[in-house]
Scaffold this motif. Structure first.
Motif, PDB file in Angstrom:
ATOM      1  N   GLU A 187      10.473  -0.907 -55.068  1.00 55.63           N
ATOM      2  CA  GLU A 187       9.287  -1.362 -55.811  1.00 55.63           C
ATOM      3  C   GLU A 187       8.132  -0.386 -55.639  1.00 55.63           C
ATOM      4  N   TRP A 188       7.943   0.109 -54.429  1.00 50.82           N
ATOM      5  CA  TRP A 188       6.880   1.097 -54.211  1.00 50.82           C
ATOM      6  C   TRP A 188       7.137   2.350 -55.030  1.00 50.82           C
ATOM      7  N   GLU A 189       8.386   2.768 -55.070  1.00 52.01           N
ATOM      8  CA  GLU A 189       8.728   3.982 -55.825  1.00 52.01           C
ATOM      9  C   GLU A 189       8.471   3.791 -57.322  1.00 52.01           C
ATOM     10  N   LYS A 190       8.832   2.629 -57.819  1.00 53.99           N
ATOM     11  CA  LYS A 190       8.719   2.369 -59.262  1.00 53.99           C
ATOM     12  C   LYS A 190       7.312   1.962 -59.685  1.00 53.99           C
ATOM     13  N   HIS A 191       6.635   1.109 -58.874  1.00 59.66           N
ATOM     14  CA  HIS A 191       5.356   0.520 -59.286  1.00 59.66           C
ATOM     15  C   HIS A 191       4.169   0.901 -58.404  1.00 59.66           C
ATOM     16  N   GLY A 192       4.446   1.419 -57.214  1.00 59.17           N
ATOM     17  CA  GLY A 192       3.366   1.729 -56.276  1.00 59.17           C
ATOM     18  C   GLY A 192       2.907   0.522 -55.473  1.00 59.17           C
ATOM     19  N   VAL A 193       3.351  -0.662 -55.887  1.00 59.25           N
ATOM     20  CA  VAL A 193       3.007  -1.928 -55.231  1.00 59.25           C
ATOM     21  C   VAL A 193       4.286  -2.738 -55.089  1.00 59.25           C
ATOM     22  N   ALA A 194       4.436  -3.422 -53.961  1.00 56.09           N
ATOM     23  CA  ALA A 194       5.587  -4.298 -53.749  1.00 56.09           C
ATOM     24  C   ALA A 194       5.090  -5.677 -53.357  1.00 56.09           C
ATOM     25  N   LEU A 241       2.336 -11.295 -51.521  1.00 63.58           N
ATOM     26  CA  LEU A 241       1.139 -10.489 -51.729  1.00 63.58           C
ATOM     27  C   LEU A 241       1.541  -9.120 -52.237  1.00 63.58           C
ATOM     28  N   GLY A 242       0.860  -8.662 -53.276  1.00 59.57           N
ATOM     29  CA  GLY A 242       1.068  -7.312 -53.776  1.00 59.57           C
ATOM     30  C   GLY A 242       0.484  -6.311 -52.787  1.00 59.57           C
ATOM     31  N   VAL A 243       1.339  -5.523 -52.168  1.00 58.06           N
ATOM     32  CA  VAL A 243       0.913  -4.574 -51.133  1.00 58.06           C
ATOM     33  C   VAL A 243       1.206  -3.159 -51.618  1.00 58.06           C
ATOM     34  N   PRO A 244       0.150  -2.344 -51.745  1.00 62.67           N
ATOM     35  CA  PRO A 244       0.390  -0.957 -52.146  1.00 62.67           C
ATOM     36  C   PRO A 244       1.034  -0.164 -51.014  1.00 62.67           C
ATOM     37  N   ALA A 271      -2.406   5.519 -54.039  1.00 57.34           N
ATOM     38  CA  ALA A 271      -3.337   4.677 -54.796  1.00 57.34           C
ATOM     39  C   ALA A 271      -2.644   4.127 -56.043  1.00 57.34           C
ATOM     40  N   THR A 272      -3.028   2.923 -56.424  1.00 58.34           N
ATOM     41  CA  THR A 272      -2.538   2.329 -57.673  1.00 58.34           C
ATOM     42  C   THR A 272      -3.731   1.753 -58.419  1.00 58.34           C
ATOM     43  N   MET A 273      -3.513   1.407 -59.656  1.00 59.11           N
ATOM     44  CA  MET A 273      -4.582   0.783 -60.449  1.00 59.11           C
ATOM     45  C   MET A 273      -4.741  -0.698 -60.102  1.00 59.11           C
ATOM     46  N   LEU A 274      -3.694  -1.320 -59.562  1.00 55.01           N
ATOM     47  CA  LEU A 274      -3.723  -2.753 -59.296  1.00 55.01           C
ATOM     48  C   LEU A 274      -4.399  -3.113 -57.973  1.00 55.01           C
ATOM     49  N   SER A 275      -4.076  -2.373 -56.936  1.00 50.89           N
ATOM     50  CA  SER A 275      -4.645  -2.677 -55.630  1.00 50.89           C
ATOM     51  C   SER A 275      -4.666  -1.416 -54.777  1.00 50.89           C
ATOM     52  N   ARG A 276      -5.555  -1.447 -53.783  1.00 50.38           N
ATOM     53  CA  ARG A 276      -5.689  -0.299 -52.891  1.00 50.38           C
ATOM     54  C   ARG A 276      -5.964  -0.773 -51.481  1.00 50.38           C
ATOM     55  N   TRP A 277      -5.624   0.073 -50.537  1.00 48.60           N
ATOM     56  CA  TRP A 277      -5.974  -0.177 -49.158  1.00 48.60           C
ATOM     57  C   TRP A 277      -7.447   0.148 -48.984  1.00 48.60           C
ATOM     58  N   VAL A 278      -8.214  -0.796 -48.470  1.00 53.66           N
ATOM     59  CA  VAL A 278      -9.599  -0.539 -48.088  1.00 53.66           C
ATOM     60  C   VAL A 278      -9.586  -0.014 -46.659  1.00 53.66           C
TER      61      VAL A 278
END
Length: 173
Positions: free
Chosen positions: A45-52, A128-131, A136-143
């Motif tokens: 999922e990370w490889e395909k979408h950047g978020v799992a 939870l959607g975890v990048p 970086a992704t458009m959906l979520s990011r680590w702060v």
């Protein structure tokens, strides 16, 4: 419920923490992927979408904090300022949902941590959607990235931070 006699926690992290190395990011990603019974699926999922989508309640829970609440206590919505304050106070992983301008923050805490704070706790039965750390992704990011495997935010520090927000709102209101 009686008043707590425990001291109010002070900030505990270093706001100037250097970026994680590629090796540290990989180790953090491996630890996160193992939150799912099938870590290979997470990596795909990370490889395909950047978020799992990771199941909560096994390795960590998440407390969903509205962006307005975080920005009120930080007195800024500027990304770097928010990251510095959250890193100093919580010294643990925080994700921001960017699907809207008011996207909430997700503070990762231990599944067995006490939580009676003013924000919603998400746990077993929730995903939870975890990048992927370091991407970086458009959906979520680590702060705030997990500084090492197993590093989670202390719910007492989060409660104190959110209580300060309530105090500020009372003074302003």
């Amino acid at each position: 419920m009686g008043e707590s006699t425990a001291p109010v926690p002070a900030p505990r992290g270093n706001p100037e923490t250097p970026p994680l190395t590629a090796q540290e990011l990989l180790v953090a990603a491996c630890w996160l992927a193992e939150a799912d019974p099938n870590p290979g699926k997470v990596w795909a999922e990370w490889e395909k979408h950047g978020v799992a989508l990771l199941p909560l309640g096994r390795r960590f829970d998440a407390v969903r904090v509205p962006a307005e609440r975080v920005h009120d206590v930080v007195v800024s919505d500027e990304t770097e300022t928010v990251a510095k304050v959250l890193r100093a106070w919580l010294d643990g992983p925080v994700i921001r949902d960017f699907r809207s301008s008011l996207g909430p923050y997700y503070v990762l805490i231990a599944p067995d941590a006490d939580w009676d704070g003013p924000a919603e706790r998400l746990t077993t039965g929730t995903y939870l959607g975890v990048p992927r750390p370091g991407h970086a992704t458009m959906l979520s990011r680590w702060v705030v990235l997990p500084p090492h495997p197993g590093a989670l935010c202390d719910s007492r520090y989060l409660r104190t931070l959110l209580t300060m927000t309530d105090s500020l709102r009372t003074v302003d209101g």
